[in-house]
Structures are given as structure tokens and as C-alpha cells.
Design a protein around this motif. Structure first.
Motif, PDB file in Angstrom:
ATOM      1  N   LEU A  25       0.822  -1.214   0.000  1.00 18.36           N
ATOM      2  CA  LEU A  25       0.000   0.000   0.000  1.00 18.36           C
ATOM      3  C   LEU A  25       0.853   1.260   0.000  1.00 18.36           C
ATOM      4  CD1 LEU A  25      -2.877  -0.999   2.455  1.00 18.36           C
ATOM      5  CD2 LEU A  25      -3.005  -0.753  -0.024  1.00 18.36           C
ATOM      6  N   THR A  26       1.925   1.243   0.767  1.00 18.12           N
ATOM      7  CA  THR A  26       2.824   2.399   0.785  1.00 18.12           C
ATOM      8  C   THR A  26       3.422   2.629  -0.593  1.00 18.12           C
ATOM      9  OG1 THR A  26       3.331   2.083   3.134  1.00 18.12           O
ATOM     10  CG2 THR A  26       4.906   3.365   1.836  1.00 18.12           C
ATOM     11  N   ASP A  27       3.809   1.549  -1.252  1.00 16.39           N
ATOM     12  CA  ASP A  27       4.389   1.681  -2.594  1.00 16.39           C
ATOM     13  C   ASP A  27       3.378   2.237  -3.597  1.00 16.39           C
ATOM     14  OD1 ASP A  27       6.789   0.735  -1.694  1.00 16.39           O
ATOM     15  OD2 ASP A  27       6.514  -1.311  -2.416  1.00 16.39           O
ATOM     16  N   THR A  28       2.088   1.960  -3.384  1.00 19.93           N
ATOM     17  CA  THR A  28       1.084   2.448  -4.335  1.00 19.93           C
ATOM     18  C   THR A  28       0.595   3.859  -4.014  1.00 19.93           C
ATOM     19  OG1 THR A  28      -0.783   1.519  -3.106  1.00 19.93           O
ATOM     20  CG2 THR A  28       0.264   0.103  -4.761  1.00 19.93           C
ATOM     21  N   GLY A  29       1.075   4.437  -2.936  1.00 20.04           N
ATOM     22  CA  GLY A  29       0.700   5.812  -2.614  1.00 20.04           C
ATOM     23  C   GLY A  29      -0.208   5.965  -1.416  1.00 20.04           C
ATOM     24  N   LEU A  30      -0.691   4.865  -0.846  1.00 20.66           N
ATOM     25  CA  LEU A  30      -1.463   4.915   0.389  1.00 20.66           C
ATOM     26  C   LEU A  30      -0.507   4.595   1.537  1.00 20.66           C
ATOM     27  CD1 LEU A  30      -4.741   3.069  -0.731  1.00 20.66           C
ATOM     28  CD2 LEU A  30      -4.348   5.525  -0.549  1.00 20.66           C
ATOM     29  N   GLU A  31       0.192   5.606   1.990  1.00 24.11           N
ATOM     30  CA  GLU A  31       1.304   5.390   2.919  1.00 24.11           C
ATOM     31  C   GLU A  31       0.810   4.911   4.276  1.00 24.11           C
ATOM     32  OE1 GLU A  31       5.127   7.709   4.897  1.00 24.11           O
ATOM     33  OE2 GLU A  31       3.770   8.774   3.554  1.00 24.11           O
ATOM     34  N   VAL A  32       1.304   3.750   4.694  1.00 25.99           N
ATOM     35  CA  VAL A  32       0.955   3.185   5.995  1.00 25.99           C
ATOM     36  C   VAL A  32       1.862   3.792   7.052  1.00 25.99           C
ATOM     37  CG1 VAL A  32       0.821   1.084   7.378  1.00 25.99           C
ATOM     38  CG2 VAL A  32       0.068   1.053   4.993  1.00 25.99           C
ATOM     39  N   GLU A  33       1.251   4.446   8.044  1.00 29.29           N
ATOM     40  CA  GLU A  33       2.015   5.139   9.082  1.00 29.29           C
ATOM     41  C   GLU A  33       2.096   4.355  10.379  1.00 29.29           C
ATOM     42  OE1 GLU A  33      -0.058   8.849   9.369  1.00 29.29           O
ATOM     43  OE2 GLU A  33       1.174   9.785   7.807  1.00 29.29           O
ATOM     44  N   GLY A  34       1.262   3.352  10.534  1.00 33.76           N
ATOM     45  CA  GLY A  34       1.288   2.601  11.784  1.00 33.76           C
ATOM     46  C   GLY A  34       0.562   1.281  11.655  1.00 33.76           C
ATOM     47  N   LEU A  35       0.851   0.379  12.572  1.00 28.38           N
ATOM     48  CA  LEU A  35       0.239  -0.951  12.598  1.00 28.38           C
ATOM     49  C   LEU A  35      -0.026  -1.299  14.054  1.00 28.38           C
ATOM     50  CD1 LEU A  35      -0.517  -3.604  11.091  1.00 28.38           C
ATOM     51  CD2 LEU A  35       1.844  -4.334  11.413  1.00 28.38           C
ATOM     52  N   VAL A 183      -9.281   0.932  -0.620  1.00 29.78           N
ATOM     53  CA  VAL A 183      -7.961   0.331  -0.425  1.00 29.78           C
ATOM     54  C   VAL A 183      -7.869  -0.979  -1.208  1.00 29.78           C
ATOM     55  CG1 VAL A 183      -6.436  -0.722   1.293  1.00 29.78           C
ATOM     56  CG2 VAL A 183      -7.579   1.445   1.806  1.00 29.78           C
ATOM     57  N   ALA A 184      -8.966  -1.733  -1.214  1.00 27.47           N
ATOM     58  CA  ALA A 184      -8.976  -3.001  -1.957  1.00 27.47           C
ATOM     59  C   ALA A 184      -8.735  -2.770  -3.443  1.00 27.47           C
ATOM     60  CB  ALA A 184     -10.304  -3.723  -1.731  1.00 27.47           C
ATOM     61  N   ARG A 185      -9.216  -1.647  -3.986  1.00 25.25           N
ATOM     62  CA  ARG A 185      -9.004  -1.366  -5.407  1.00 25.25           C
ATOM     63  C   ARG A 185      -7.526  -1.201  -5.726  1.00 25.25           C
ATOM     64  NH1 ARG A 185     -14.250   2.410  -5.938  1.00 25.25           N
ATOM     65  NH2 ARG A 185     -12.979   3.754  -4.619  1.00 25.25           N
ATOM     66  N   ASP A 186      -6.754  -0.587  -4.801  1.00 22.06           N
ATOM     67  CA  ASP A 186      -5.317  -0.481  -5.027  1.00 22.06           C
ATOM     68  C   ASP A 186      -4.644  -1.848  -4.940  1.00 22.06           C
ATOM     69  OD1 ASP A 186      -5.231   2.191  -5.569  1.00 22.06           O
ATOM     70  OD2 ASP A 186      -3.790   2.698  -4.011  1.00 22.06           O
ATOM     71  N   LEU A 187      -5.084  -2.670  -3.983  1.00 25.68           N
ATOM     72  CA  LEU A 187      -4.516  -4.021  -3.881  1.00 25.68           C
ATOM     73  C   LEU A 187      -4.877  -4.856  -5.104  1.00 25.68           C
ATOM     74  CD1 LEU A 187      -5.129  -4.855  -0.106  1.00 25.68           C
ATOM     75  CD2 LEU A 187      -2.986  -4.174  -1.207  1.00 25.68           C
ATOM     76  N   LYS A 188      -6.048  -4.619  -5.664  1.00 23.02           N
ATOM     77  CA  LYS A 188      -6.443  -5.307  -6.889  1.00 23.02           C
ATOM     78  C   LYS A 188      -5.419  -5.065  -7.991  1.00 23.02           C
ATOM     79  CE  LYS A 188      -9.781  -4.679 -10.648  1.00 23.02           C
ATOM     80  NZ  LYS A 188     -10.948  -3.893 -11.106  1.00 23.02           N
ATOM     81  N   ALA A 189      -5.006  -3.799  -8.147  1.00 20.67           N
ATOM     82  CA  ALA A 189      -4.039  -3.459  -9.188  1.00 20.67           C
ATOM     83  C   ALA A 189      -2.643  -3.968  -8.842  1.00 20.67           C
ATOM     84  CB  ALA A 189      -4.004  -1.949  -9.394  1.00 20.67           C
ATOM     85  N   ALA A 190      -2.294  -3.933  -7.552  1.00 22.36           N
ATOM     86  CA  ALA A 190      -0.950  -4.356  -7.148  1.00 22.36           C
ATOM     87  C   ALA A 190      -0.790  -5.871  -7.235  1.00 22.36           C
ATOM     88  CB  ALA A 190      -0.652  -3.874  -5.730  1.00 22.36           C
ATOM     89  N   PHE A 191      -1.813  -6.623  -6.807  1.00 25.50           N
ATOM     90  CA  PHE A 191      -1.743  -8.082  -6.782  1.00 25.50           C
ATOM     91  C   PHE A 191      -2.358  -8.736  -8.025  1.00 25.50           C
ATOM     92  CE2 PHE A 191      -1.866  -7.787  -1.889  1.00 25.50           C
ATOM     93  CZ  PHE A 191      -0.483  -7.894  -1.807  1.00 25.50           C
ATOM     94  N   ILE A 437      -2.189  -2.390 -16.121  1.00 24.91           N
ATOM     95  CA  ILE A 437      -2.266  -1.525 -14.940  1.00 24.91           C
ATOM     96  C   ILE A 437      -3.506  -0.648 -14.996  1.00 24.91           C
ATOM     97  CG2 ILE A 437      -1.181   0.447 -13.789  1.00 24.91           C
ATOM     98  CD1 ILE A 437       1.539  -0.800 -14.515  1.00 24.91           C
ATOM     99  N   LEU A 438      -3.721   0.013 -16.111  1.00 26.41           N
ATOM    100  CA  LEU A 438      -4.862   0.919 -16.222  1.00 26.41           C
ATOM    101  C   LEU A 438      -6.186   0.154 -16.160  1.00 26.41           C
ATOM    102  CD1 LEU A 438      -3.517   3.406 -18.920  1.00 26.41           C
ATOM    103  CD2 LEU A 438      -3.611   3.699 -16.439  1.00 26.41           C
ATOM    104  N   GLY A 439      -6.225  -1.024 -16.759  1.00 26.10           N
ATOM    105  CA  GLY A 439      -7.434  -1.836 -16.665  1.00 26.10           C
ATOM    106  C   GLY A 439      -7.746  -2.227 -15.241  1.00 26.10           C
ATOM    107  N   ASP A 440      -6.699  -2.610 -14.491  1.00 21.29           N
ATOM    108  CA  ASP A 440      -6.898  -2.983 -13.087  1.00 21.29           C
ATOM    109  C   ASP A 440      -7.337  -1.800 -12.239  1.00 21.29           C
ATOM    110  OD1 ASP A 440      -6.231  -5.611 -13.590  1.00 21.29           O
ATOM    111  OD2 ASP A 440      -4.106  -5.352 -13.074  1.00 21.29           O
ATOM    112  N   LEU A 441      -7.075  -0.581 -12.705  1.00 20.17           N
ATOM    113  CA  LEU A 441      -7.492   0.625 -11.992  1.00 20.17           C
ATOM    114  C   LEU A 441      -8.838   1.150 -12.510  1.00 20.17           C
ATOM    115  CD1 LEU A 441      -4.047   2.477 -11.784  1.00 20.17           C
ATOM    116  CD2 LEU A 441      -5.306   1.436  -9.887  1.00 20.17           C
ATOM    117  N   ILE A 477       1.698   1.970  -9.584  1.00 20.31           N
ATOM    118  CA  ILE A 477       1.425   0.529  -9.576  1.00 20.31           C
ATOM    119  C   ILE A 477       2.621  -0.248 -10.131  1.00 20.31           C
ATOM    120  CG2 ILE A 477      -0.093  -1.286 -10.423  1.00 20.31           C
ATOM    121  CD1 ILE A 477      -1.342   0.608  -8.338  1.00 20.31           C
ATOM    122  N   TYR A 478       3.254   0.270 -11.171  1.00 23.53           N
ATOM    123  CA  TYR A 478       4.458  -0.400 -11.709  1.00 23.53           C
ATOM    124  C   TYR A 478       5.552  -0.447 -10.649  1.00 23.53           C
ATOM    125  CZ  TYR A 478       8.435  -1.465 -14.719  1.00 23.53           C
ATOM    126  OH  TYR A 478       9.547  -2.047 -15.278  1.00 23.53           O
TER     127      TYR A 478
END
Length: 804
Positions: A25-35, A183-191, A437-441, A477-478
Motif C-alpha cells: 500500500l505504501t508503494d502504491t501511494g497509500l502510505e501506511v504510518e502505523g500498525l 484500499v482493496a481497489r489499489d490491492l487489486k491493481a498491485a496483486f 495496470i490501467l485496466g486494473d485501476l 502501480i508499476y
């Protein structure tokens, strides 16, 4: 924004752990700041097992206690003393084994230990529901109806929910990511995996017994408005699964109706509002603005003055809600509500943003509306919420879905050229991969040629309106990390940091000390050998003698800078200049076995009063803390923030400290020895520091670490300790760091007392402790646990008495 991984799995399938998901998620632009970990029951019932009471007899020395033996699946039954009135032979019970920490409802955590209770050995505890956080009852132990084997972990029986929750630092442009589905939509494109949207195929209108008339008068502010009614609902507490979903992301459950609207908001990103249908006059909903100056009371019981730029949801007689921002005090769901009108709308981001700012209201709904929601989601979210409300509150859908959408919002159409993608990214990505990539988005391509294509972007991607935005989507995404850095990218500005220039560092230090009120002195490296001989603090054999000396008074090279400075102090004091701050960069010299050594030092001298005489400031003499403060400021300028401090054995001081880093002595400081003062003929106290300048230069600017400013507040707690007078603050500091290094951030002494009232050989320290957790707001339980642990350590290791 918090995202529950259990909840996220409703929208996309994954087996990866939280660390992997966070990185992607961080790599796709949704930066994870904590867990963080979410536990439905604090402690997760760890250490608790199912047991069977084999024997139960009255305690021989206590009428209200029973002595039992319990089979907990171990080699031998566990003897347990139990105070519950309902304990009996043959029961299946919950047992906390030795070493288990219990988290009782409304109480402090405590650990189970092997003990003797009125002479009888007890190796565990048979638990009531409040003692393990399962409820509030303390009428007796829990008796289970189960065939599970003895020794089975209690969590296998109760199945408390645990979850991993990630916190995303959502940037303003990524409104599409403000939900679990987003968030799932970004994971869809990443995975490259499909997303899962809630099944709406079973949605149906049960009857049309409660229709509502809807009118949208301001379509600029509200391009789309959807709604329906649900009758015969029962407002009550939410079921466990729904409450846990909300709790996991930090929301407090309210009731089943409101909780469903929040669940859909955070699940799909579409804000909803539920109105009490009985409060809607004339069963008519009007979306419009009202006259400036109109008064309206919101849910927080504040009366607000509206303007004609505030969009309102009204009935035929009154305002009910500020559209997209905040509900009214009377129109919301109450315990007595039996029918609701459920709203799902698309409001103009500009209108919501202006209203929310004007009235200083920030809600979860306004947060999303003012960034831009999905106009195509309103009806789907409405149906999903209606189905959930029927599931958790009963009732029936009692009107058709009303959807007012006169001017559908068009997709964005963008012409894109491959050469511009390659130019902006700096690398040629295969065209097939770009299309994937664009199709997955959810970006549809048309008019494709070898030169480029037309991209059709859905309106929920409010940040993708230009060719450069399309390139950014491809790149995130790339993977930015997959773009190799080559020489022709002109990245030579990333050269290694140069070696620090010692002359510039010395110049900056000189300026810094001058700004603190110090004057620089430059003294002779030749000195009087009588200084060493008369003080008997240095070895005369280490003197470097001058062969062609001009006089006996300048017969040796100096072993220390202290006498050079003392001579300058004496000269000024004799001329009535008694408040002095001097510093000197100089060298010292020694010889041993024919070998000569030369070292660079920085020396600081302080004497007299801290400030000049004045009517507005009380007179206060310079003391050890004056020189210590200056030394610490210099260390801070060198980015030397962590170091060791111990009492010095340097003969030049009556008392003082040695400060070291990584085993290397950097500076010694303290009060100048009285012998030195006497030989130098300086009558007033002098405080002195000498830096090993060469070692200071080596530490300059090394390992400068940035730590994000915590988002959660500090808490202060004070303690007053009576200690043996030989105990120093460093011992307190080291003990506190060792015992509670996670939460205690700073410790300060704000009062020291010695006197007859606390006894001879004793002293009293008043200490302030600053506690902070970087990941959450501290509660009283965590604070008290930390402070109680510190108190116990001070009493045990320092023989401290805590003053009340």
C-alpha cells in the motif's frame, strides 16, 4: 484513516500478512504510518484454559473459601483455592494458569502467581466473567456447557476476535482510498486479483407503505440524491460482529441503525444518514438552501447561524440536517424510532468544504464529501445498507428506491501518448503492462494506436484528470522502486556528504558561544611550571620544557588550559569585572618516554553572577548547572544527543562530570579545584569545561535521526522521593529508563530538599515524568501501571520512600 485487515478481506482475498500489505500500500501511494493489534478481549484470553473441577471441599480455616483440585490437561491436577459460592465438583470452568496476566473489566491487570491462601496451596484461579473481561458479572465463577478436552485454550471456546489494523496517512488527492473498498481497489491493481463487491442480488422492496416525496431544489450543490424508507425496525445494540468492526478502527458503537451507516461509510466510502421517519413533517424531503441568519441546532446541541450558501436537508416545515456535514438534534435515530428514511447522496465537494469550514465542523462524512465521493455509488450503498439494517434491526423496505440524478456526471476522457509516458517515467514500460495496470485501476482504454490511446477514468478518481495523472497512476502501480537510476538521469547531486570542515565548525562554534554571551580569549601556550608544582595535581615529569626559555615564568608548555583562563579571569576580576564568560580554542602538550603529544581543546570558563545587577532580576551566582547547560547546548549543536555521564576524577575539579560517547571522553566539566584557584590567585568560584576537540569533530553531525512528531498528547505525573543522600539523579534516570523505556520520555527534577524534617543523611527529590505513546492516546490504566512499576523499582533498588 484506519483499515481493519479482517474487514479488508471482505473486499479482496489475500493471505499476505500485515507487513506485506503495508509495504504494498505504501508503494502504491497509500502510505501506511502505523500498525496495531485489535483484541475484542484485552489479552486475548492467553493463558486461560478449560478445566474440570475434580474435587471440592471447604477450606479448613476459612468459611467462604473452597479447596479444589482441577484437571487443566497437565500431568497432575492443579490445587486451587476458590472463593466463589457456586463452585462444585464436576463443573467445567475457566482456569487462569500460573503466570497468566488477567485484564478484569474495569480493573487493573494482575498476574496469577503460585500462592498459599490461609495455609493451602493455590496454583491458579477459577474465573468469573468480569475477571477475564467477558462481562460485568461477579456473582460466581463461569460454568461452561462443553465437551472440549480439559486443557483446551479458552480462546478456542469463546473465539474472541483479533485483528491487525493499519493506519494510512491519506493524502488529500486520494479521496478514492478513503474506505476499505477503496484500499482493496489499489490491492487489486498491485496483486492483480479481483475485488469483491457486496452481493445486492437479493435486495427487494417489501412494500410501498411508507413512501417519501423528495425534491432537490439546488442541483448544483446536490447533483444526485437517493433514498428509501425502512419500517418496523427495532433500535438496539449492534451484534458482536458489527460492533467489533467499528471498534477495530476506533469507532464507538451507538446503535444498530447508526452503526450500519458508519459501517457502509468506512466500508464503501459512501456517507449515509438515517432520519427518524416520524420526525419528517409531511413525509417530504427537500434539498435546498435557507435564508441567511436562519438558526439551526446540530447534534452536538450547538445553535448555528446558517448562510444562504449552506445546503440543508429539510422537510416541509423545518431544517433537519446540514447536507453532507452534520445532522440536526431532533431528526436522528432514537431508541423510540420504528421507521427511518435512509439518505445516500452525492454532494458538491466545494459546497461541503465551504460549509464545513465556515461552521468549523469536521465529520467522517464531510471529510469524504469535501474531497470527492463516487457519484455512481449512492444507490448501491443505499441498497447494501438497507439489507444490513434488515439483518440487524428487522423491518421491511417500505418504499421504492428514489434516485434523483438529472445530469449524470461524466467520466474523464484523457488523450495519452506513449512517448509522454516514457519521457515522464524515464523508462519504456511494455505497452501490454501499461494496459494491464490501467485496466486494473478501472480505467478504460479506447482509440488505441501505436502512438497512444484515449483513457476513460471513472468519476470517483477526482485526482486523475490530465495525461500526467495517468502517468502517475501507471508509475505508482508499476513501482517507483522498479525505475533504475542510471548515469544519464543526472543524479550526480546525490553525491556523498563532504567531510566536515573543522575550521568552519570552529567558526560556527565561536559564533554560537558569542551569541550566548561568551568572550573568546587567546593565551600563550607557554606557562609557569609553578602552577603544576604547587597544585600537585599534575605530574611535573609530563611537562614539555623549553630549551631556550625567555624566563622561568614561561619555562614549560601547558598541560592544561585552565591556568591560561584563570590568568585572564584574575586580570579582569582585579579590575572590578567579576561576571565573566570566556572560551578558548587551544592546544595542550605533554611528553612521556621521549614521545611528545599535542591535543586540541575547547575550554569554557564561567564565574560571578548569572546576570548583571538589576531591579527586575534577583541576583543569582553562576553554578554547576550554568556550565552544564552550555555544554549540553554545544553537544546538541553537534547532534550528540545520547551519551554517558559519570562523576569525573579529573584533578582540576572539586566536583564535576565526564561525558562520553561510544566509550570516548568528549568533555569534562565542573567546579575548579580550590588549590587551582588559590595558586592562580582567583578568589571567586570558577566553573570550567574542557572539550577534547578532535573527538568532538569526529562526532560532528553523525547519525542525525529524524523522528516524526507524535500525534498523541503527553501526560505528566509527579513523584516526591526521599532517598539516601549518596543516591544521584543519574541512578534514578537509568533505573527509570530500564523499567519503562517505552512510555517515559523525559524526567526532570524540579525540587531538591535536605533538612531535619526528612532525617539526617537523606534528601528529597521532586520529579516530573513525561509519558507518551507514539501510537495511541494513553489511558489511566497504562499510566498507573507505568507509575506503579517505577514506584516499586525506586523502593526496591534505591530504598526510596514515596512522599504522599
Amino acid at each position: 484513516m484506519k483499515i481493519s485487515l479482517n474487514w479488508l478481506k471482505d473486499f479482496i482475498a489475500f493471505e499476505e500478512d500485515a507487513t506485506v500489505i503495508s509495504k504494498v500500500l505504501t508503494d502504491t501511494g497509500l502510505e501506511v504510518e502505523g500498525l496495531e493489534k485489535f483484541e475484542e478481549i484485552e489479552g486475548g484470553l492467553e493463558g486461560l484454559v478449560i478445566g474440570e473441577v475434580l474435587t471440592c471441599a471447604k477450606h479448613p480455616d476459612a468459611d467462604k473459601l473452597s479447596v479444589t483440585t482441577v484437571d487443566i490437561g497437565a500431568d497432575a491436577p492443579a490445587p486451587i483455592v476458590c472463593g466463589a459460592p457456586n463452585v462444585a465438583q464436576g463443573q467445567k470452568v475457566v482456569v487462569a494458569t500460573v503466570g497468566t496476566t488477567l485484564y478484569p473489566a474495569g480493573g487493573e491487570p494482575f498476574k496469577i502467581k503460585k500462592a498459599k491462601i490461609r495455609g493451602e496451596v493455590s496454583e491458579g484461579m477459577i474465573c468469573a466473567e468480569d475477571e477475564i473481561g467477558l462481562g460485568q458479572s461477579h456473582n460466581g465463577i463461569m460454568v461452561l456447557d462443553t465437551d472440549l478436552p480439559n486443557g483446551t485454550p479458552a480462546k478456542d471456546y469463546f473465539k474472541p476476535e483479533t485483528d491487525q489494523v493499519i493506519e494510512i496517512g491519506l493524502t488529500p488527492n486520494r479521496a478514492d482510498g478513503a474506505s476499505h473498498f477503496g484500499v482493496a481497489r489499489d490491492l487489486k491493481a498491485a496483486f492483480r486479483r479481483p475485488t469483491i463487491f457486496p452481493d445486492l442480488s437479493t435486495f427487494k422492496v417489501d412494500n410501498q407503505s411508507n413512501p417519501v416525496e423528495i425534491s432537490v431544489e439546488n442541483q448544483e450543490a446536490c447533483p444526485r440524491y437517493s433514498g428509501l424508507t425502512i419500517s418496523n425496525v427495532e433500535v438496539k445494540a449492534s451484534p458482536k460482529w458489527l460492533a467489533n468492526r467499528l471498534k477495530s478502527i476506533g469507532l464507538a458503537p451507538i446503535n444498530n441503525i447508526v452503526d450500519v451507516t458508519n459501517y457502509v461509510l468506512h466500508g464503501l466510502g459512501q456517507p449515509l444518514h438515517a432520519f427518524d421517519l416520524a420526525e419528517i413533517s409531511g413525509k417530504k424531503v427537500v434539498v435546498k438552501t435557507l435564508a441567511s441568519g436562519t438558526k439551526f441546532t446540530t447534534l452536538d446541541e450547538k445553535e448555528r447561524e446558517l448562510t444562504d450558501k449552506d445546503l440543508m436537508i429539510c422537510d416541509d416545515t423545518k431544517a433537519m440536517c446540514i447536507g453532507g456535514v452534520f445532522g440536526g438534534i431532533n431528526s436522528g435515530v432514537k431508541d423510540s424510532t420504528t421507521s427511518i428514511f435512509l439518505e445516500s447522496a452525492y454532494f458538491s465537494a466545494d459546497w461541503v468544504r465551504n460549509t464545513a469550514t465556515r461552521h468549523s465542523i469536521k465529520t467522517d462524512a464531510s471529510f469524504r464529501f469535501e474531497r470527492g465521493t463516487d457519484p455512481n455509488m449512492t444507490v448501491n450503498a443505499l441498497k447494501y445498507a438497507a439489507m444490513l439494517i434488515k439483518e440487524v434491526a428487522g423491518g421491511e423496505i417500505s418504499s421504492e428506491v428514489i434516485d434523483i440524478y438529472p445530469s449524470p456526471i461524466a467520466d474523464f476522457e484523457i488523450d495519452v501518448k506513449y512517448k509522454n509516458i516514457d519521457r515522464l517515467i524515464g523508462k519504456e514500460i511494455p505497452h501490454d503492462r501499461i494496459k494491464e495496470i490501467l485496466g486494473d485501476l478501472d480505467i478504460v482504454l479506447s482509440d488505441e494506436t501505436e502512438m497512444g490511446f484515449k483513457a476513460t477514468v471513472p468519476p470517483y478518481r477526482v485526482d486523475v484528470t490530465r495525461e500526467a495523472d495517468i502517468v502517475e497512476e501507471i508509475l505508482r502501480i508499476y513501482g517507483y522502486n522498479n525505475i533504475e537510476l542510471e548515469e544519464n538521469y543526472g543524479a550526480d547531486y546525490l553525491a556523498a556528504f563532504p567531510t566536515p570542515d573543522k575550521d568552519k565548525i570552529q567558526s560556527k562554534t565561536t559564533d554560537f558561544l558569542a551569541a550566548l554571551g561568551f568572550n573568546e580569549i587567546i593565551s600563550n601556550s607557554l606557562t609557569n611550571p609553578d602552577y603544576v608544582a604547587k597544585t600537585e595535581l599534575w605530574d611535573p615529569a609530563l611537562n614539555v620544557e623549553v630549551l631556550n626559555k625567555l624566563s622561568e615564568e614561561l619555562g614549560v608548555m601547558r598541560q592544561t588550559l585552565v591556568f591560561s583562563g584563570m590568568e585572564s579571569l584574575k586580570y579582569n576580576i582585579n579590575r572590578k569585572q567579576t561576571n565573566l564568560k570566556f572560551f578558548e580554542f587551544g592546544r595542550i602538550y605533554t611528553t612521556s618516554d621521549g614521545e611528545y603529544q599535542e591535543k586540541e581543546q575547547l575550554a569554557l570558563f564561567l564565574t560571578g553572577d548569572q546576570t548583571d545587577e538589576s531591579w527586575s532580576v534577583d541576583k543569582k551566582s553562576i553554578d554547576f548547572y550554568s556550565i552544564s547547560s552550555t555544554v549540553h547546548k554545544i553537544l546538541d549543536k553537534f547532534s550528540i544527543t545520547e551519551f554517558d555521564s559519570v562523576p569525573t576524577d579529573n584533578p582540576v575539579f572539586d566536583y564535576g562530570l565526564d561525558i562520553s560517547k561510544d566509550g570516548q571522553l568528549l568533555v569534562s566539566l565542573g567546579k575548579v579545584n580550590r588549590k587551582v584557584q588559590k595558586v592562580a590567585e582567583v578568589s571567586q568560584d570558577v566553573f570550567y569545561a574542557e572539550f577534547n576537540w578532535a573527538k568532538m569533530l569526529k562526532k560532528y553531525g553523525k547519525k542525525i535521526l529524524y523522528k516524526a512528531v507524535p500525534k498523541f498528547p503527553e501526560v505528566r505525573r509527579d513523584l516526591s522521593l526521599v532517598l539516601d543522600e549518596q543516591v544521584n539523579f543519574q541512578q534514578i534516570l537509568e533505573l527509570a529508563k530500564r523499567e519503562s523505556k517505552k512510555l517515559v520520555k523525559r524526567i526532570n527534577v524540579f525540587s531538591v530538599y535536605q533538612g531535619d524534617s526528612i532525617g539526617e543523611g537523606k534528601k528529597s527529590y521532586a520529579l516530573s515524568f513525561i509519558l507518551q505513546d507514539e501510537n495511541k492516546t494513553l489511558n489511566d490504566k497504562a499510566i498507573d501501571k507505568t507509575m506503579n512499576g517505577l514506584i516499586a523499582s525506586f523502593e526496591k533498588d534505591l530504598n526510596a520512600i514515596i512522599r504522599k
